[in-house]
Design a protein around this motif. Structure first.
Motif, PDB file in Angstrom:
ATOM      1  N   PRO A 192       9.625   9.358  -3.517  1.00  0.00           N
ATOM      2  CA  PRO A 192       9.535  10.515  -4.407  1.00  0.00           C
ATOM      3  C   PRO A 192       8.166  10.563  -5.083  1.00  0.00           C
ATOM      4  N   PRO A 193       7.708  11.745  -5.481  1.00  0.00           N
ATOM      5  CA  PRO A 193       6.328  11.874  -5.970  1.00  0.00           C
ATOM      6  C   PRO A 193       6.104  11.396  -7.392  1.00  0.00           C
ATOM      7  N   GLY A 194       7.125  11.362  -8.235  1.00  0.00           N
ATOM      8  CA  GLY A 194       6.913  11.060  -9.644  1.00  0.00           C
ATOM      9  C   GLY A 194       7.034   9.584  -9.978  1.00  0.00           C
ATOM     10  N   TRP A 195       7.152   9.313 -11.273  1.00  0.00           N
ATOM     11  CA  TRP A 195       7.329   7.958 -11.784  1.00  0.00           C
ATOM     12  C   TRP A 195       8.590   7.336 -11.194  1.00  0.00           C
ATOM     13  N   LEU A 196       8.476   6.096 -10.714  1.00  0.00           N
ATOM     14  CA  LEU A 196       9.619   5.354 -10.182  1.00  0.00           C
ATOM     15  C   LEU A 196       9.687   4.000 -10.877  1.00  0.00           C
ATOM     16  N   ASN A 197      10.848   3.669 -11.420  1.00  0.00           N
ATOM     17  CA  ASN A 197      11.075   2.338 -11.971  1.00  0.00           C
ATOM     18  C   ASN A 197      12.586   2.152 -12.093  1.00  0.00           C
ATOM     19  N   ASN A 198      13.229   1.972 -10.952  1.00  0.00           N
ATOM     20  CA  ASN A 198      14.687   1.973 -10.909  1.00  0.00           C
ATOM     21  C   ASN A 198      15.227   0.778 -10.148  1.00  0.00           C
ATOM     22  N   ALA A 199      16.337   0.267 -10.655  1.00  0.00           N
ATOM     23  CA  ALA A 199      17.057  -0.805  -9.967  1.00  0.00           C
ATOM     24  C   ALA A 199      18.141  -0.201  -9.085  1.00  0.00           C
ATOM     25  N   LEU A 200      18.367  -0.836  -7.939  1.00  0.00           N
ATOM     26  CA  LEU A 200      19.468  -0.479  -7.055  1.00  0.00           C
ATOM     27  C   LEU A 200      20.214  -1.755  -6.687  1.00  0.00           C
ATOM     28  N   PRO A 202       0.830  -1.207   0.000  1.00  0.00           N
ATOM     29  CA  PRO A 202       0.000   0.000   0.000  1.00  0.00           C
ATOM     30  C   PRO A 202       0.866   1.260   0.000  1.00  0.00           C
ATOM     31  N   ARG A 203       0.453   2.238  -0.767  1.00  0.00           N
ATOM     32  CA  ARG A 203       1.114   3.538  -0.755  1.00  0.00           C
ATOM     33  C   ARG A 203       0.149   4.565  -0.191  1.00  0.00           C
ATOM     34  N   THR A 204       0.484   5.129   0.937  1.00  0.00           N
ATOM     35  CA  THR A 204      -0.324   6.147   1.599  1.00  0.00           C
ATOM     36  C   THR A 204       0.472   7.453   1.627  1.00  0.00           C
ATOM     37  N   PRO A 205      -0.168   8.576   1.944  1.00  0.00           N
ATOM     38  CA  PRO A 205       0.564   9.852   1.951  1.00  0.00           C
ATOM     39  C   PRO A 205       1.764   9.867   2.904  1.00  0.00           C
ATOM     40  N   GLU A 206       1.702   9.093   3.983  1.00  0.00           N
ATOM     41  CA  GLU A 206       2.783   9.135   4.976  1.00  0.00           C
ATOM     42  C   GLU A 206       3.718   7.926   4.903  1.00  0.00           C
ATOM     43  N   THR A 207       3.586   7.108   3.869  1.00  0.00           N
ATOM     44  CA  THR A 207       4.440   5.929   3.753  1.00  0.00           C
ATOM     45  C   THR A 207       5.917   6.327   3.786  1.00  0.00           C
ATOM     46  N   ARG A 208       6.687   5.582   4.569  1.00  0.00           N
ATOM     47  CA  ARG A 208       8.136   5.795   4.649  1.00  0.00           C
ATOM     48  C   ARG A 208       8.845   4.479   4.350  1.00  0.00           C
ATOM     49  N   LEU A 209       9.980   4.599   3.664  1.00  0.00           N
ATOM     50  CA  LEU A 209      10.798   3.438   3.305  1.00  0.00           C
ATOM     51  C   LEU A 209      12.194   3.605   3.874  1.00  0.00           C
ATOM     52  N   VAL A 210      12.711   2.526   4.451  1.00  0.00           N
ATOM     53  CA  VAL A 210      14.108   2.459   4.880  1.00  0.00           C
ATOM     54  C   VAL A 210      14.761   1.329   4.093  1.00  0.00           C
ATOM     55  N   ALA A 211      15.826   1.626   3.336  1.00  0.00           N
ATOM     56  CA  ALA A 211      16.545   0.609   2.573  1.00  0.00           C
ATOM     57  C   ALA A 211      17.912   1.179   2.211  1.00  0.00           C
ATOM     58  N   ARG A 212      18.933   0.377   2.387  1.00  0.00           N
ATOM     59  CA  ARG A 212      20.308   0.815   2.103  1.00  0.00           C
ATOM     60  C   ARG A 212      20.835   0.071   0.878  1.00  0.00           C
ATOM     61  N   ALA A 213      21.384   0.821  -0.058  1.00  0.00           N
ATOM     62  CA  ALA A 213      21.959   0.237  -1.271  1.00  0.00           C
ATOM     63  C   ALA A 213      23.250   0.973  -1.600  1.00  0.00           C
ATOM     64  N   GLY A 214      23.973   0.437  -2.584  1.00  0.00           N
ATOM     65  CA  GLY A 214      25.252   1.042  -2.917  1.00  0.00           C
ATOM     66  C   GLY A 214      25.267   1.807  -4.221  1.00  0.00           C
ATOM     67  N   TYR A 256       9.300   0.484  -7.786  1.00  0.00           N
ATOM     68  CA  TYR A 256       8.368   0.886  -8.849  1.00  0.00           C
ATOM     69  C   TYR A 256       7.111   1.483  -8.257  1.00  0.00           C
ATOM     70  N   SER A 257       6.679   2.606  -8.823  1.00  0.00           N
ATOM     71  CA  SER A 257       5.364   3.177  -8.531  1.00  0.00           C
ATOM     72  C   SER A 257       5.042   4.201  -9.603  1.00  0.00           C
ATOM     73  N   PRO A 258       3.806   4.209 -10.119  1.00  0.00           N
ATOM     74  CA  PRO A 258       3.467   5.161 -11.184  1.00  0.00           C
ATOM     75  C   PRO A 258       3.518   6.622 -10.746  1.00  0.00           C
ATOM     76  N   SER A 259       3.081   6.912  -9.500  1.00  0.00           N
ATOM     77  CA  SER A 259       3.058   8.303  -9.038  1.00  0.00           C
ATOM     78  C   SER A 259       2.671   8.328  -7.567  1.00  0.00           C
ATOM     79  N   ALA A 260       2.723   9.512  -6.980  1.00  0.00           N
ATOM     80  CA  ALA A 260       2.310   9.670  -5.592  1.00  0.00           C
ATOM     81  C   ALA A 260       0.823   9.411  -5.410  1.00  0.00           C
ATOM     82  N   ALA A 261       0.050   9.542  -6.489  1.00  0.00           N
ATOM     83  CA  ALA A 261      -1.394   9.299  -6.415  1.00  0.00           C
ATOM     84  C   ALA A 261      -1.731   7.821  -6.489  1.00  0.00           C
ATOM     85  N   SER A 262      -0.748   6.995  -6.792  1.00  0.00           N
ATOM     86  CA  SER A 262      -0.995   5.563  -6.909  1.00  0.00           C
ATOM     87  C   SER A 262      -1.313   4.969  -5.543  1.00  0.00           C
ATOM     88  N   SER A 263      -2.117   3.920  -5.535  1.00  0.00           N
ATOM     89  CA  SER A 263      -2.481   3.250  -4.287  1.00  0.00           C
ATOM     90  C   SER A 263      -1.457   2.209  -3.862  1.00  0.00           C
TER      91      SER A 263
END
Length: 295
Positions: A203-211, A161-173, A243-250
């Motif tokens: 981030p609010p925009g389109w996301l589709n990135n590998a780390l 689920p993506r909510t307005p207050e969703t927070r992610l913690v993840a460490r990558a190189g 991956y997420s289409p936008s901040a408006a995505s569920s």
């Protein structure tokens, strides 16, 4: 309960609906609150039930550029398997798995793929889904049944689920930008908007990135629901796709993978495993659910 839906549940009130269609998880709820987000996908379970919340990536995740790759002086070609022009997420999510074992809190699925004009991969996969108290544990194994060695990968594609207050913690190189065809472009330093080492909103925009260089740990917090999920992956998983289409995505996807997307095109450090005939690779992730204290 609809035909083809199996319910796993325990006294902690973790309830997970699964299906042999695509080896998919259809939903996961903790005391009634969703911790996975059922989402329409091109997968087999979505075609029948309308949505799914997680599916296995086997024998690779994401796309292969031009639907071909070179391996040990041979060229291998694949055919597109969805409306996407590039072959996507392998085979398992589009096929029916058989049920090997099942009880109230676990199920093991098996899937066998034969080589064809559409794919050179011949393998047997097993997926085990277990609930244990507040934990959801997913294991996936692949055994090469081809006559020759081939490069294999595995992963999981959960929708959260993506909510307005969703927070992610993840460490990558390292971070990979995206290019045409939804393929990784160039590696580089992690942009500040994608640096979740200390925890931050998406981030609010389109996301589709590998780390890559991932340490196998992540945490997702939903303050509105007073709920969090900590994800722990074994050493096979050193990559993830966000991956997420936008901040408006569920929903948004945090996809643990044993390899980088399109690693078949660059096999030097992409994470694919060379399996000889009858060799097996196995990977496991665990999601631990935690209730947050009220503010």
């Amino acid at each position: 309960m609809a035909d083809g839906v199996l319910l796993l549940e325990n006294d902690e009130r973790l309830a997970v609906e699964v299906s042999p269609l695509g080896g998919a998880i259809l939903s996961a709820r903790w005391r009634g609150t969703p911790v996975l987000a059922p989402t329409p996908t091109p997968g087999l379970a979505s075609q029948v039930f309308g949505a799914e919340a997680c599916f296995p990536l086997v024998p690779f995740g994401n796309r292969i550029e031009a639907n071909l790759f070179q391996f040990e002086d041979r060229e291998y070609r694949l055919e597109a398997n969805t409306t996407d022009p590039l072959v996507l997420h392998g085979d398992g999510w589009l096929e029916r798995w058989s049920v090997l074992r099942r009880d109230r809190q676990s199920v093991t699925f098996r899937f066998r793929q034969e080589a064809s004009v559409a794919t050179p991969f011949a393998y047997e996969a097993a997926e085990t889904i277990v609930i244990d108290g507040p934990r959801l544990i997913l294991s996936l194994s692949i055994t090469n049944r081809a006559d020759q060695a081939l490069p294999y990968g595995l992963g999981f594609h959960p929708y959260f689920p993506r909510t307005p207050e969703t927070r992610l913690v993840a460490r990558a190189g390292r971070y990979w930008s995206e290019r045409e065809g939804h393929l990784p472009d160039r590696p580089g330093p992690i942009p500040q908007t994608m640096n979740f080492a200390s925890g931050s909103p998406l981030p609010p925009g389109w996301l589709n990135n590998a780390l890559d260089g991932w340490d196998g740990r992540a945490r997702i917090e939903w303050p509105e629901a007073r709920l969090a999920v900590s994800l722990e992956a074994d050493a096979h998983f050193q990559f993830f796709v966000l991956y997420s289409p936008s901040a408006a995505s569920s929903f948004f996807c945090f996809e643990p993978m044993s390899h980088r997307p399109n690693a078949h095109g660059d096999q030097h450090d992409g994470g694919l495993v060379r399996l000889q005939p009858l060799q097996t690779v196995t990977g496991t992730i665990a999601l631990s659910i935690e209730e947050l204290a009220s503010g």
